[in-house]
Design an enzyme around this catalytic site. Structure first.
Site, PDB file in Angstrom:
ATOM      1  N   GLU A 200     -20.360 -24.388 -22.409  1.00  0.00           N
ATOM      2  CA  GLU A 200     -20.324 -26.065 -22.283  1.00  0.00           C
ATOM      3  C   GLU A 200     -21.367 -26.860 -21.379  1.00  0.00           C
ATOM      4  O   GLU A 200     -21.372 -27.419 -20.619  1.00  0.00           O
ATOM      5  CB  GLU A 200     -18.984 -26.564 -21.548  1.00  0.00           C
ATOM      6  CG  GLU A 200     -17.690 -26.134 -22.261  1.00  0.00           C
ATOM      7  CD  GLU A 200     -16.141 -26.574 -21.908  1.00  0.00           C
ATOM      8  OE1 GLU A 200     -16.346 -27.005 -20.648  1.00  0.00           O
ATOM      9  OE2 GLU A 200     -15.414 -26.650 -22.855  1.00  0.00           O
ATOM     10  N   GLU A 391     -13.151 -21.706 -28.009  1.00  0.00           N
ATOM     11  CA  GLU A 391     -11.924 -22.248 -27.179  1.00  0.00           C
ATOM     12  C   GLU A 391     -11.244 -22.968 -27.750  1.00  0.00           C
ATOM     13  O   GLU A 391     -11.973 -23.955 -28.466  1.00  0.00           O
ATOM     14  CB  GLU A 391     -12.597 -22.851 -25.933  1.00  0.00           C
ATOM     15  CG  GLU A 391     -13.378 -21.900 -25.017  1.00  0.00           C
ATOM     16  CD  GLU A 391     -13.594 -22.644 -23.413  1.00  0.00           C
ATOM     17  OE1 GLU A 391     -13.044 -23.435 -23.146  1.00  0.00           O
ATOM     18  OE2 GLU A 391     -14.481 -21.879 -22.842  1.00  0.00           O
TER      19      GLU A 391
HETATM   20  C1  BGP Z   1     -13.433 -25.763 -20.833  1.00  0.00           C
HETATM   21  C2  BGP Z   1     -13.799 -24.222 -20.056  1.00  0.00           C
HETATM   22  C3  BGP Z   1     -13.036 -23.257 -19.859  1.00  0.00           C
HETATM   23  C4  BGP Z   1     -11.564 -23.662 -19.768  1.00  0.00           C
HETATM   24  C5  BGP Z   1     -11.183 -24.702 -20.638  1.00  0.00           C
HETATM   25  C6  BGP Z   1      -9.430 -25.069 -20.531  1.00  0.00           C
HETATM   26  O1  BGP Z   1     -13.691 -26.598 -20.284  1.00  0.00           O
HETATM   27  O2  BGP Z   1     -14.823 -23.758 -20.659  1.00  0.00           O
HETATM   28  O3  BGP Z   1     -13.235 -22.610 -18.705  1.00  0.00           O
HETATM   29  O4  BGP Z   1     -10.947 -23.617 -18.641  1.00  0.00           O
HETATM   30  O5  BGP Z   1     -11.808 -25.702 -20.716  1.00  0.00           O
HETATM   31  O6  BGP Z   1      -9.723 -25.993 -19.545  1.00  0.00           O
HETATM   32  P1  BGP Z   1      -8.713 -26.385 -18.298  1.00  0.00           P
HETATM   33  O7  BGP Z   1      -8.654 -24.789 -17.670  1.00  0.00           O
HETATM   34  O8  BGP Z   1      -9.186 -27.405 -17.346  1.00  0.00           O
HETATM   35  O9  BGP Z   1      -7.362 -26.659 -18.931  1.00  0.00           O
END
Ligand code: BGP
Length: 494
Positions: A200, A391
């Protein structure tokens, strides 16, 4: 016949700092993630530091309220840092990989925690214990028929680089990163074929701390850091290709579809401008040069920016082999300050103005499978590069029953609808999609809130936000469901 290609990479995704724990074990140094405290849906996570006169303070991770140029970031007593223990994958990795193999994973996305390899970031020699840890994991993956998909930097910038050099605002960090990439590329040659440079990378604009260990939101410093990271990403592509020409290297961008709040042209323009935020990084990493809209914006904002001929070459020669994205939600944008004033703060406001046509998760993220198809089309049309969705998922509050079952039908519903949208993008639009690794295939620490109870996984992990629980693993209903999805190559979604 399945819509999905025969060798489609079904799997799951995690990041070292959110699941490993063992934050200071076997020579590991602290990373940016290790000094971020636990937050909640309403309470922002903070970063801890010591001022020049010895005072210990904290500042919100997203907003970085004060000037931190002359402070020392670190771990201090009395704070709760969830990455320190996480879900203790550091000791459970073998049994966890066995569970992924049982689901039929073809790939497993994790990150190498840079600070296990170079504890402070600027050492000459790597830490052998850290190298061996990932070698064991990647060998086991290969033994199980799972291809590792490795992120080189997922919120794990060495804290030593922040304290000593100002992290990515300093061009010196490019060489430290290249040394790290060369070290792991050579060590894992033959074990890892799929690589991602920065997780990201566009989150640099939203959260410079977590994304890059950058402690200021100053636009000039953020622009400098972006330039250095983009150069480092391009160099990483070249280094990995030089080590093994079969290596495939991708970028990774938090992506969404964005809609104008109304058909008023000013809203349409505002939405388009918002998308420039993520397209900018794609443009550089896929095309090899800065887009004009970004250069014009820098000019308007008085940001100093220059690329030497050599740097231009680096960007051109380091374009990625494929694209990867995280996709959780879509956004809605308005140009009207009165409408924008209604956008909730923190996590709840990440998608912008609430979209009346969409439901949202408990954390306010707007659920939109059609938006995924739109996003895939958008990227395919712009770049014609293969895509992996690395993701996707729904953070939700699970209930573990007395018999240790967990009926997570909401995870299944969310994933089913998004997989169907992927199928449509392949079948109806001809998008070239290589793989799908839903986020947090095993429950882990949330990046935005630091919570344990925002759960995405197919596997329930018995750890709670207050530190209780034994860390036992239990299969949720979604575990058997996803196994069926993989076995049918995405055909059986019931
Ligand atoms: C993205 C990241 C991850 C992950 C995901 C879910 O932004 O790359 O590391 O955590 O989001 O977000 P969250 O964990 O805040 O629910």
């Amino acid at each position: 016949m399945s819509k999905f290609p025969e060798n489609f990479l079904w799997g799951g995704a995690v990041a070292a700092n959110q699941l490993e724990g063992g934050w200071d074990q076997d020579g590991k140094g602290p990373s940016a993630a290790d000094i971020v405290t636990r937050g909640s849906r309403e309470k922002l996570r903070t970063v801890t530091y010591k001022t020049k006169n010895g005072e210990i303070k904290e500042t919100p991770m997203f907003t970085l309220d004060e000037d931190h140029k002359e402070v020392e970031f670190g771990v201090f007593e009395g704070y709760d840092y969830p990455s320190h223990d996480a879900i203790d994958f550091y000791s459970h990795w073998k049994e966890d990989l066995a569970l992924f193999a049982e689901m039929g994973f073809k790939t497993f996305r994790t990150s190498i925690n840079w600070t296990r390899i170079f504890p402070n970031g600027d050492e000459e020699k790597p830490n052998e214990a850290g190298l061996q840890f990932y070698q064991d994991i990647f060998e086991e993956c290969n033994r199980l028929g799972i291809k590792p998909l490795v992120t080189l930097s997922h919120y794990e910038t060495p804290l030593g680089l922040t304290n000593k050099y100002g992290s990515w605002t300093n061009p010196a960090v490019i060489d430290f990163f290249c040394r790290y990439v060369k070290t792991v590329g050579e060590r894992y040659k033959g074990l890892v074929e799929y690589w991602l440079t920065f997780n990201e990378i566009n989150c640099l604009d939203l959260c410079p701390w977590l994304c890059a260990g950058v402690s200021e939101r100053d636009p000039q410093l953020v622009a400098d850091a972006a330039k250095h990271m983009l150069l480092a990403s391009a160099k990483a592509v070249q280094i990995l290709h030089d080590i093994d020409e079969t290596n495939k290297v991708g970028n990774m961008i938090a992506y969404s579809a964005d809609y104008p709040y109304t058909c008023n042209p000013t809203d349409v323009l505002a939405s388009r401008e918002k998308m420039h935020g993520s397209h900018f990084y794609f443009d550089v990493q896929c095309r090899g040069y800065y887009p004009t809209y970004k250069l014009k914006k820098y000019e308007r904002e008085g940001i100093q920016f220059h690329l030497t001929e050599e740097e231009k070459e680096t960007l051109l020669n380091g374009t990625v082999d494929f694209i990867s994205i995280s996709y959780y939600m879509s956004g809605t944008t308005s140009a009207d300050p009165e409408v924008n004033a209604k956008v909730p703060g923190g996590n709840l406001g990440l998608g912008g103005v609430p979209n009346p046509y969409l439901q949202a998760s408990d954390w306010g993220w707007q659920i939109d499978p059609t938006g995924l198809r739109i996003a895939l089309n958008d990227l395919w049309e712009r770049y014609q590069k293969p895509i992996i969705i690395v993701e996707n998922g729904l953070g939700a509050q699970d209930q573990l029953e007395d018999d240790k079952s967990c009926h997570d039908s909401y995870h299944i519903d969310y994933l089913r609808d998004h997989i169907a949208a992927m199928g449509d993008a392949i079948e109806l639009d001809g998008v070239e999609l290589w793989g799908y690794t839903p986020w947090g295939c095993i429950d882990l620490i949330s990046a935005s809130t630091g919570e344990m109870h925002k759960r995405y996984g197919f596997i329930y992990v018995d750890f709670q936000d207050d530190g209780t629980g034994k860390g036992d693993r239990y299969k949720k209903d979604s575990f058997e469901w996803y196994k069926k999805v993989i076995a049918s190559n995405g055909e059986d979604l019931d």
